[in-house]
Design a protein around this motif. Structure first.
Motif, PDB file in Angstrom:
ATOM      1  N   GLN A 146       0.803  -1.221   0.000  1.00 26.99           N
ATOM      2  CA  GLN A 146       0.000   0.000   0.000  1.00 26.99           C
ATOM      3  C   GLN A 146       0.839   1.275   0.000  1.00 26.99           C
ATOM      4  O   GLN A 146       0.401   2.312   0.482  1.00 26.99           O
ATOM      5  CB  GLN A 146      -0.965  -0.020   1.185  1.00 26.99           C
ATOM      6  N   VAL A 147       2.072   1.218  -0.536  1.00 26.04           N
ATOM      7  CA  VAL A 147       2.856   2.430  -0.752  1.00 26.04           C
ATOM      8  C   VAL A 147       2.273   3.157  -1.957  1.00 26.04           C
ATOM      9  O   VAL A 147       1.952   2.536  -2.981  1.00 26.04           O
ATOM     10  CB  VAL A 147       4.341   2.099  -0.982  1.00 26.04           C
ATOM     11  N   THR A 183      -1.588   8.823   5.282  1.00 22.98           N
ATOM     12  CA  THR A 183      -2.965   9.342   5.345  1.00 22.98           C
ATOM     13  C   THR A 183      -3.974   8.262   4.969  1.00 22.98           C
ATOM     14  O   THR A 183      -5.014   8.105   5.618  1.00 22.98           O
ATOM     15  CB  THR A 183      -3.114  10.565   4.420  1.00 22.98           C
ATOM     16  N   ARG A 184      -3.659   7.511   3.902  1.00 21.06           N
ATOM     17  CA  ARG A 184      -4.545   6.430   3.490  1.00 21.06           C
ATOM     18  C   ARG A 184      -4.705   5.398   4.606  1.00 21.06           C
ATOM     19  O   ARG A 184      -5.825   4.933   4.886  1.00 21.06           O
ATOM     20  CB  ARG A 184      -3.990   5.742   2.241  1.00 21.06           C
ATOM     21  N   ARG A 185      -3.589   5.026   5.225  1.00 18.63           N
ATOM     22  CA  ARG A 185      -3.652   4.010   6.270  1.00 18.63           C
ATOM     23  C   ARG A 185      -4.398   4.531   7.497  1.00 18.63           C
ATOM     24  O   ARG A 185      -5.187   3.793   8.107  1.00 18.63           O
ATOM     25  CB  ARG A 185      -2.238   3.549   6.646  1.00 18.63           C
ATOM     26  N   GLN A 186      -4.156   5.772   7.876  1.00 17.12           N
ATOM     27  CA  GLN A 186      -4.882   6.339   9.018  1.00 17.12           C
ATOM     28  C   GLN A 186      -6.383   6.351   8.767  1.00 17.12           C
ATOM     29  O   GLN A 186      -7.179   6.047   9.662  1.00 17.12           O
ATOM     30  CB  GLN A 186      -4.377   7.757   9.298  1.00 17.12           C
ATOM     31  N   GLU A 189      -1.852  -5.851   9.664  1.00 17.72           N
ATOM     32  CA  GLU A 189      -0.978  -5.787  10.845  1.00 17.72           C
ATOM     33  C   GLU A 189       0.468  -5.806  10.367  1.00 17.72           C
ATOM     34  O   GLU A 189       1.163  -6.810  10.441  1.00 17.72           O
ATOM     35  CB  GLU A 189      -1.274  -6.960  11.777  1.00 17.72           C
ATOM     36  N   ASP A 190       0.920  -4.675   9.845  1.00 19.10           N
ATOM     37  CA  ASP A 190       2.257  -4.603   9.279  1.00 19.10           C
ATOM     38  C   ASP A 190       3.049  -3.470   9.922  1.00 19.10           C
ATOM     39  O   ASP A 190       2.619  -2.842  10.892  1.00 19.10           O
ATOM     40  CB  ASP A 190       2.185  -4.426   7.756  1.00 19.10           C
ATOM     41  N   PHE A 191       4.220  -3.231   9.364  1.00 16.24           N
ATOM     42  CA  PHE A 191       5.143  -2.222   9.886  1.00 16.24           C
ATOM     43  C   PHE A 191       4.508  -0.838   9.873  1.00 16.24           C
ATOM     44  O   PHE A 191       4.659  -0.061  10.815  1.00 16.24           O
ATOM     45  CB  PHE A 191       6.399  -2.249   9.014  1.00 16.24           C
ATOM     46  N   LEU A 192       3.786  -0.523   8.814  1.00 13.33           N
ATOM     47  CA  LEU A 192       3.158   0.788   8.691  1.00 13.33           C
ATOM     48  C   LEU A 192       2.124   1.010   9.796  1.00 13.33           C
ATOM     49  O   LEU A 192       2.099   2.062  10.447  1.00 13.33           O
ATOM     50  CB  LEU A 192       2.507   0.925   7.311  1.00 13.33           C
ATOM     51  N   THR A 193       1.276   0.028  10.016  1.00 12.55           N
ATOM     52  CA  THR A 193       0.280   0.139  11.081  1.00 12.55           C
ATOM     53  C   THR A 193       0.944   0.267  12.447  1.00 12.55           C
ATOM     54  O   THR A 193       0.517   1.055  13.302  1.00 12.55           O
ATOM     55  CB  THR A 193      -0.651  -1.088  11.059  1.00 12.55           C
ATOM     56  N   LEU A 217      -8.045   4.294   6.827  1.00 14.66           N
ATOM     57  CA  LEU A 217      -8.504   2.910   6.912  1.00 14.66           C
ATOM     58  C   LEU A 217      -8.640   2.469   8.365  1.00 14.66           C
ATOM     59  O   LEU A 217      -9.596   1.766   8.726  1.00 14.66           O
ATOM     60  CB  LEU A 217      -7.538   1.996   6.164  1.00 14.66           C
ATOM     61  N   MET A 218      -7.678   2.886   9.207  1.00 13.74           N
ATOM     62  CA  MET A 218      -7.723   2.519  10.622  1.00 13.74           C
ATOM     63  C   MET A 218      -8.959   3.094  11.308  1.00 13.74           C
ATOM     64  O   MET A 218      -9.474   2.519  12.268  1.00 13.74           O
ATOM     65  CB  MET A 218      -6.437   2.995  11.319  1.00 13.74           C
ATOM     66  N   GLN A 219      -9.430   4.225  10.811  1.00 10.55           N
ATOM     67  CA  GLN A 219     -10.609   4.867  11.423  1.00 10.55           C
ATOM     68  C   GLN A 219     -11.921   4.345  10.843  1.00 10.55           C
ATOM     69  O   GLN A 219     -12.905   4.179  11.566  1.00 10.55           O
ATOM     70  CB  GLN A 219     -10.523   6.389  11.224  1.00 10.55           C
ATOM     71  N   THR A 220     -11.938   4.064   9.544  1.00  7.65           N
ATOM     72  CA  THR A 220     -13.201   3.697   8.895  1.00  7.65           C
ATOM     73  C   THR A 220     -13.433   2.188   8.825  1.00  7.65           C
ATOM     74  O   THR A 220     -14.583   1.744   8.772  1.00  7.65           O
ATOM     75  CB  THR A 220     -13.244   4.269   7.467  1.00  7.65           C
ATOM     76  N   ASP A 221     -12.363   1.401   8.781  1.00  9.10           N
ATOM     77  CA  ASP A 221     -12.529  -0.053   8.618  1.00  9.10           C
ATOM     78  C   ASP A 221     -11.451  -0.782   9.424  1.00  9.10           C
ATOM     79  O   ASP A 221     -10.607  -1.489   8.857  1.00  9.10           O
ATOM     80  CB  ASP A 221     -12.427  -0.414   7.130  1.00  9.10           C
ATOM     81  N   PRO A 222     -11.461  -0.630  10.737  1.00 13.16           N
ATOM     82  CA  PRO A 222     -10.379  -1.182  11.569  1.00 13.16           C
ATOM     83  C   PRO A 222     -10.235  -2.691  11.460  1.00 13.16           C
ATOM     84  O   PRO A 222      -9.145  -3.234  11.711  1.00 13.16           O
ATOM     85  CB  PRO A 222     -10.777  -0.755  12.985  1.00 13.16           C
ATOM     86  N   GLN A 223     -11.305  -3.404  11.082  1.00 16.32           N
ATOM     87  CA  GLN A 223     -11.225  -4.858  10.983  1.00 16.32           C
ATOM     88  C   GLN A 223     -10.349  -5.315   9.822  1.00 16.32           C
ATOM     89  O   GLN A 223      -9.860  -6.450   9.811  1.00 16.32           O
ATOM     90  CB  GLN A 223     -12.638  -5.443  10.824  1.00 16.32           C
ATOM     91  N   ASN A 224     -10.164  -4.454   8.837  1.00 17.81           N
ATOM     92  CA  ASN A 224      -9.391  -4.834   7.647  1.00 17.81           C
ATOM     93  C   ASN A 224      -8.057  -4.099   7.530  1.00 17.81           C
ATOM     94  O   ASN A 224      -7.512  -3.970   6.433  1.00 17.81           O
ATOM     95  CB  ASN A 224     -10.235  -4.583   6.394  1.00 17.81           C
ATOM     96  N   VAL A 225      -7.569  -3.611   8.647  1.00 20.88           N
ATOM     97  CA  VAL A 225      -6.269  -2.933   8.641  1.00 20.88           C
ATOM     98  C   VAL A 225      -5.148  -3.982   8.705  1.00 20.88           C
ATOM     99  O   VAL A 225      -5.144  -4.819   9.608  1.00 20.88           O
ATOM    100  CB  VAL A 225      -6.146  -1.965   9.839  1.00 20.88           C
TER     101      VAL A 225
END
Length: 464
Positions: A168-169, A226-229, A241-245, A231-239
């Protein structure tokens, strides 16, 4: 009749036999610092000199390396010139941060890069390496020539993106291959103003040329975060579990700031995959010029892949493949210099009645480029001889004479990750393809933070 083994001697600058003038120093450091080193640096255990009126100690004795980088590491900070080059790019990333910022970052990221966790990335490394070989099928059928230096940059970007950022880069590997080269060619090299210790507000012309590229890099990282943040707010179940998170989750008063997170992502995207890419390219080049070693590596890979599908086990089951990669890193260390500065007076005794005194402010140069080619530490140091890194021979290599990933508290956090990545990538590539040099394959080692092949690595790709 047994064929005589003649080790391949890859290209490298001939050590100087006369000291350079001040003008020559500036010109050489600007062009290629690897061409600066004189014959004594490859022969003496340590060497005191003055570099622009600054006390400098070049360290080649493994015991003294250990003293500076491990036993008394707290007395040695990052050298000023090193920070002048790296901090504008990486800011407070793990390679350049110091003090409490570095401690917080290192502690936060250490769990991701444990050997156990690194093994968890093996399947993704294998998947990305296999996917990458698709672009070689047509080239191999037609005997096309490709720039392997660029290809390895793109492959390692794919692996890094998939393993640490779940693909997701925001950028693409093709963009990064060119941009990283331009970034290191502009901002990643010493400027004359750095040598003169000019204040940071004094313009560095070459570095100014790289600022648009760096701005592009940071914009990509900011978009990725920004994209990952979101996703963490809108769909936390599908985030993922990697280095970025993990990094984003560390943001807060007791963790890392937003800027520090961005700096570390820049560090891993830029520096993290660049070093492995260069080492892979040099490995393929050296093997192409050493047919007997290549045959051993290919036979080993064929045998292991035929019986062991689990890539986690390849690192242990492919000693020749690993040895070729490690020997390439000896000859062309990804990070050819380790620079420190003494905070307080210090001394070291070699156990033979000789004492090295180190005054406060002295610049310390631990140079893998000279250490790995030192005539008192290596047999035929200029030659590509992978067998020296086979398990039965490793005992002859002192822990502190071979530093492809550094050593001590600031040892590369991704060393296990990189070794595993390299063996898996080589296993996949060399099981299917052969890489041969052409008349245009005339690389010259050049230091732009990493040891890069000037002129690239044009090689013909054929099906095995």
């Amino acid at each position: 009749m047994t064929e005589t083994y003649t080790p391949f001697v890859p290209p490298a600058p001939v050590p100087r036999t006369t000291p350079p003038s001040r003008f020559e120093i500036i010109r050489t450091v600007m062009r290629n610092p690897l061409e600066l080193w004189g014959e004594p640096s490859f022969r003496l255990e340590w060497l005191k000199t003055r570099f622009f009126n600054e006390r400098t100690l070049i360290v080649n004795h493994p015991g003294l390396v250990r003293h500076v980088l491990v036993d008394n590491a707290q007395n040695y900070k990052m050298a000023t010139i090193r920070q002048m080059v790296l901090r504008p790019i990486l800011r407070d990333g793990l390679l350049t941060a110091e003090g409490e910022t570095w401690k917080r970052s290192r502690k936060a990221m250490a769990p991701v890069f444990t050997p156990r966790h690194a093994r968890g990335f093996a399947e993704q490394m294998l998947e990305q390496s296999r996917a990458f070989t698709g672009r070689y099928e047509t080239a191999a059928a037609n005997g096309e020539v490709r720039d392997i230096a660029v290809d390895m940059t793109e492959l390692t970007f794919d692996i890094l993106s998939a393993t640490l950022f779940s693909g997701q880069v925001a950028g693409t590997e093709a963009e990064f291959a060119g941009d990283i080269d331009r970034l290191l060619s502009t901002m990643g090299r010493v400027d004359p103003m750095d040598l003169l210790k000019a204040p940071s507000w004094v313009p560095r012309f070459r570095r100014m040329l790289g600022k648009p590229i760096l701005a592009k890099f940071r914009a990509i990282v900011e978009e990725t975060m920004t994209r990952r943040q979101a996703l963490m707010q809108t769909d936390p179940q599908n985030v993922p579990e990697d280095f970025l998170t993990l990094l984003i989750g560390l943001q807060g008063p007791d963790g890392l700031s937003f800027d520090e997170i961005e700096d570390n992502i820049i560090t891993f995207i830029g520096a993290g995959h660049e070093t492995t890419a260069r080492a892979l390219g040099w490995t393929l080049y050296c093997l192409a010029n050493s047919p007997q070693d290549r045959e051993k590596v290919e036979a080993e890979i064929d045998e292991v892949l035929a019986r062991e599908p689990d890539p986690v086990k390849w690192l242990d089951l492919m000693p020749w493949t690993r040895a070729a990669f490690e020997e390439a890193m000896r000859l062309y260390p990804p990070a050819p210099s380790i620079n420190r500065a003494a905070i307080a007076d210090d001394s070291w005794d070699n156990g033979k009645g000789e004492t090295v005194t180190i005054e406060a402010g002295t610049t310390i140069l631990v140079m893998p480029w000279t250490l790995h080619r030192h005539t008192k530490l290596w047999d035929r140091p200029e030659a590509f001889i992978p067998s020296r890194f086979l398990p039965e021979n490793r005992g002859a290599i002192d822990r502190y004479q071979y530093l492809p990933f550094g050593v001590g508290p600031r040892i590369c956090i991704g060393a296990t990750f990189a070794l595993q990545e390299a063996v898996i990538a080589l296993g996949v590539l060399l099981s299917r393809f052969r890489f041969d040099c052409t008349d245009a394959t005339k690389p010259w080692p050049m230091q732009k933070l990493t040891t890069q092949p000037e002129g690239g690595l044009p090689m013909r790709v054929t099906r095995r």
